[in-house]
Structure formats: C-alpha cells, structure tokens
Design a protein around this motif. Structure first.
Motif, mmCIF file in Angstrom:
data_model
loop_
_atom_site.group_PDB
_atom_site.id
_atom_site.type_symbol
_atom_site.label_atom_id
_atom_site.label_comp_id
_atom_site.label_asym_id
_atom_site.label_seq_id
_atom_site.Cartn_x
_atom_site.Cartn_y
_atom_site.Cartn_z
ATOM 1 N N VAL A 19 58.423 40.319 41.026
ATOM 2 C CA VAL A 19 57.135 39.880 41.568
ATOM 3 C C VAL A 19 57.277 39.218 42.940
ATOM 4 O O VAL A 19 56.286 38.903 43.594
ATOM 5 C CB VAL A 19 56.399 38.937 40.590
ATOM 6 N N THR A 20 58.520 39.016 43.375
ATOM 7 C CA THR A 20 58.797 38.491 44.711
ATOM 8 C C THR A 20 60.268 38.712 45.003
ATOM 9 O O THR A 20 61.092 38.722 44.085
ATOM 10 C CB THR A 20 58.470 36.987 44.824
ATOM 11 N N ASP A 21 60.610 38.893 46.283
ATOM 12 C CA ASP A 21 62.030 38.909 46.616
ATOM 13 C C ASP A 21 62.442 37.616 47.322
ATOM 14 O O ASP A 21 63.565 37.472 47.783
ATOM 15 C CB ASP A 21 62.425 40.140 47.438
ATOM 16 N N VAL A 22 61.519 36.649 47.363
ATOM 17 C CA VAL A 22 61.817 35.340 47.938
ATOM 18 C C VAL A 22 62.654 34.536 46.940
ATOM 19 O O VAL A 22 62.404 34.559 45.738
ATOM 20 C CB VAL A 22 60.518 34.567 48.251
ATOM 21 N N CYS A 23 63.657 33.842 47.448
ATOM 22 C CA CYS A 23 64.435 32.931 46.597
ATOM 23 C C CYS A 23 64.753 31.669 47.383
ATOM 24 O O CYS A 23 65.003 31.725 48.596
ATOM 25 C CB CYS A 23 65.733 33.600 46.127
ATOM 26 N N ASN A 24 64.751 30.531 46.695
ATOM 27 C CA ASN A 24 65.024 29.261 47.357
ATOM 28 C C ASN A 24 66.473 28.821 47.193
ATOM 29 O O ASN A 24 66.850 27.748 47.662
ATOM 30 C CB ASN A 24 64.088 28.172 46.826
ATOM 31 N N PHE A 25 67.298 29.640 46.514
ATOM 32 C CA PHE A 25 68.730 29.373 46.432
ATOM 33 C C PHE A 25 69.448 30.303 47.403
ATOM 34 O O PHE A 25 68.901 31.314 47.846
ATOM 35 C CB PHE A 25 69.252 29.604 45.014
ATOM 36 N N LYS A 26 70.694 29.968 47.714
ATOM 37 C CA LYS A 26 71.502 30.768 48.640
ATOM 38 C C LYS A 26 72.824 31.131 47.969
ATOM 39 O O LYS A 26 73.901 30.798 48.480
ATOM 40 C CB LYS A 26 71.733 29.987 49.941
ATOM 41 N N CYS A 27 72.734 31.789 46.817
ATOM 42 C CA CYS A 27 73.943 32.090 46.051
ATOM 43 C C CYS A 27 74.884 32.976 46.864
ATOM 44 O O CYS A 27 74.464 33.970 47.468
ATOM 45 C CB CYS A 27 73.584 32.764 44.735
ATOM 46 N N SER A 28 76.151 32.610 46.865
ATOM 47 C CA SER A 28 77.122 33.252 47.748
ATOM 48 C C SER A 28 77.315 34.729 47.442
ATOM 49 O O SER A 28 77.660 35.509 48.329
ATOM 50 C CB SER A 28 78.469 32.522 47.658
ATOM 51 N N TYR A 29 77.060 35.149 46.189
ATOM 52 C CA TYR A 29 77.254 36.552 45.825
ATOM 53 C C TYR A 29 75.977 37.376 45.969
ATOM 54 O O TYR A 29 75.979 38.582 45.743
ATOM 55 C CB TYR A 29 77.758 36.661 44.375
ATOM 56 N N CYS A 30 74.881 36.741 46.342
ATOM 57 C CA CYS A 30 73.598 37.452 46.406
ATOM 58 C C CYS A 30 72.904 37.266 47.749
ATOM 59 O O CYS A 30 72.659 38.219 48.469
ATOM 60 C CB CYS A 30 72.689 36.985 45.268
ATOM 61 N N LEU A 31 72.582 36.015 48.099
ATOM 62 C CA LEU A 31 71.887 35.718 49.362
ATOM 63 C C LEU A 31 72.630 34.607 50.105
ATOM 64 O O LEU A 31 72.112 33.490 50.245
ATOM 65 C CB LEU A 31 70.452 35.268 49.078
ATOM 66 N N PRO A 32 73.839 34.874 50.585
ATOM 67 C CA PRO A 32 74.638 33.795 51.192
ATOM 68 C C PRO A 32 73.991 33.148 52.407
ATOM 69 O O PRO A 32 74.242 31.978 52.696
ATOM 70 C CB PRO A 32 75.949 34.504 51.568
ATOM 71 N N ASP A 33 73.148 33.890 53.105
ATOM 72 C CA ASP A 33 72.464 33.339 54.277
ATOM 73 C C ASP A 33 71.042 32.902 53.964
ATOM 74 O O ASP A 33 70.263 32.587 54.873
ATOM 75 C CB ASP A 33 72.443 34.379 55.407
#
Length: 326
Positions: A19-33
């Motif tokens: 339902v969204t591709d926004v995330c508030n975490f920056k997990c190193s294996y997924c969204l490191p930046d």
C-alpha cells in the motif's frame, strides 16, 4: 469462477498487497540510504484497493497480507484493514511492519479485522538493531510486540534477516527469547537484489547452516501445510515459540509458491525478482471492469516462471524489496 493457477499446477490463494513503498527505517539490506521518492507518489486509493480485493477474492484468494515499505505509514491503514477484512471470502488478514506504531495501535488494528502480524526485529541487541535499521527504536518495537500478544492476534511472527558478521551472533539470544514467548520466529536468508551485490557477498549466511544448528540442538521439522508456502517450520518440546526458515537458495524453493504480489502503484508481480510487473491500475477504477481484470490475471499467470533463478546468480530487476512489498 476458476481459481488462479499457473502452468506448473501451482494455485495462488495468497496476495501480498503493498500500500506504500515509503519506509521510515533505513535497513542496511533493503534501504541503506533511506526512502527516496520518485516525484510525488500516487499509491492505490481505497476505491482501487476495494476493486482489487474483490477481484482476487472471486478467483480464490483467501489470505491478504498488507505490506510496504512500511504499511502503517498510511494514515488510512486501519481503513484498509477493515476494507479487506469485510470481504466474506477473505479468511485471513495479515500485515508486515517494522513495529514502530504497534504499541499504540495493536488493539485498534485487531478490532478492524487484522489477525496476523509479522514484526521485523533483526537484533535483540539495541546497538546492533540501530546499526542495521538506522533507527534507535528497539524498545518501542519490543513494546509493540507485547501489545500485539495482549491484543489477541492469532499469530505474532518476528522476522529477522540473519547477516554474517553482524547479527549472526544473536542466534542464542533469539532462541532464549522464544523459550517462554509464544511467537513464531522467522529467519530470512539474505537475498541479492540489484543494488546489493557487495552487501550480499559480505553478509550472506546460508539458511541451511541455521537449519543444521537447529537440528543438532533438538529442534524437529514440522509437517508442512499448504499455508506455509516456502517456509520450513521447526518446533522444540522445551520452547513455546517456533522457528521458520525462509531459504530462497534452497533447491525447489519455488515449487510450493502460493503467493502473488501487487505493488503500491497497482502492478502485478508474479515473482519477487524476475520481472518488472504488469499494470492493473487501468482496470481498478470501477467494479464494472472486474471481469476484464480477472481475465488479465489469468492470462498473466501463463507467464510465471518455474523458478526465480536466484541460485544461478540471477537477481532480476528489483532494486530493493521495499519497492514491491518483499
């Protein structure tokens, strides 16, 4: 109405709906930046979600998992849960979350019809949790898990991606935690995506190694059920919790595939890795389009491959898993 089935005889009763591709975490294996929007995102609205779920329910979908990004960032998340749960043919409504809003909203979501919840916790060491996720929210997430247990969810699962030279030393702590806590602990093998070759090379830990450790420690593999999909589950007589292993590099991993994915912008993904998706959004504007939508679903399943080819080094076009809900 005929059920969704591919050319290899696999039936699909499970929809993972982002339902969204926004995330508030920056997990190193997924969204490191961190999350980087591409313009102003226009995610599926409630009307489009209603039409999507109605069509999938008619062709045999019985379980819907609401995913992201971080799905609970949607202000109308509770409305989405209620909308899905109100469909009489949908038997199970689940979500996967990083847990940061869970402590405050677990009861509200349960009352709306959410029954199963997966919470991502990659370490029980607050410092390592921060190192992996980029957020100092360990205590908040753990309070959320307690709130979910108290709210009465049918099943509370905790997802952890085990990473060599990072959180792999946490395995004893994880096992000690579930000795007296009735949760399902899922260890997910790190998967290589388009952006993650170097990270994968540095931190990949084979799920088979974890399985060997469990079997040597008195854990036994459970009899598989149709609900398990590709997960291998293990139990121990001295533990209240169970362990599940998701091992995408295991031979025949895809043979029990039972799920389809729809992205937050309305694209059907037959596999997490191998293709860029087929747009459904043009057929989500009116209930009158349902027949055409169902026909497109059936047609596209002829294109589903027998396997994801990960074990052959093919990572596909997916740049990061947050983009289509993991």
């Amino acid at each position: 109405m005929s059920l969704l089935q591919d050319d290899f005889g696999r039936k699909f009763q499970y929809l993972r709906m982002s339902v969204t591709d926004v995330c508030n975490f920056k997990c190193s294996y997924c969204l490191p930046d961190g999350y980087r929007p591409d313009g102003k995102p226009k995610f599926l609205n409630l009307n489009e979600i209603e039409n999507l779920i109605s069509a999938f329910a008619k062709v045999g979908t019985r379980k819907v998992r609401i995913t992201g990004g971080e799905p609970t960032l949607r202000k109308d998340f509770t409305d989405i849960v209620r909308l899905v749960a109100d469909h009489q043919d949908i038997r199970t409504v689940a979500t996967t979350t990083n847990g940061y809003r869970l402590a405050q909203h677990a009861k509200e979501w349960y009352d709306a019809g959410l029954r199963r919840i997966n919470v991502s916790v990659d370490s029980l060491d607050p410092r390592m949790f921060y190192q992996i996720t980029g957020e100092n929210k360990f205590d908040e997430v753990m309070r959320g898990i307690d709130a979910a247990l108290e709210a009465g969810f049918e099943r509370v699962k905790v997802n952890a991606v085990l990473l060599k030279d990072l959180n792999d030393k946490d395995l004893p702590a994880f096992l000690n935690w579930i000795k007296g806590t009735p949760i399902d602990l899922r260890f997910i093998e790190l998967m290589e995506t388009g952006l993650g070759h170097d990270y994968f090379k540095a931190h990949h830990l084979a799920g088979a190694d974890i399985r060997a450790q469990l079997l040597q420690s008195g854990w036994s593999k459970d009899i598989s059920s149709s609900e398990d999909g590709p997960a291998q589950n293990f139990s121990h007589p001295d533990y209240q919790g169970r362990i599940g292993l998701i091992m995408p590099y295991e031979q025949n991993f895809c043979a029990s595939c039972n799920r389809l994915r729809v992205s937050a912008k309305g694209k059907l993904h037959l596999c997490l890795f191998t293709e860029s998706g087929v747009d459904l959004r043009d057929l989500l504007q009116s209930p009158e389009q349902q027949g055409e939508l169902i026909e497109r679903l059936h047609q596209q399943l002829h294109n589903k491959k027998e396997t994801h080819y990960l074990h052959q080094g093919v990572t596909g076009v997916t740049q990061h898993l947050a983009s289509i809900g993991g």
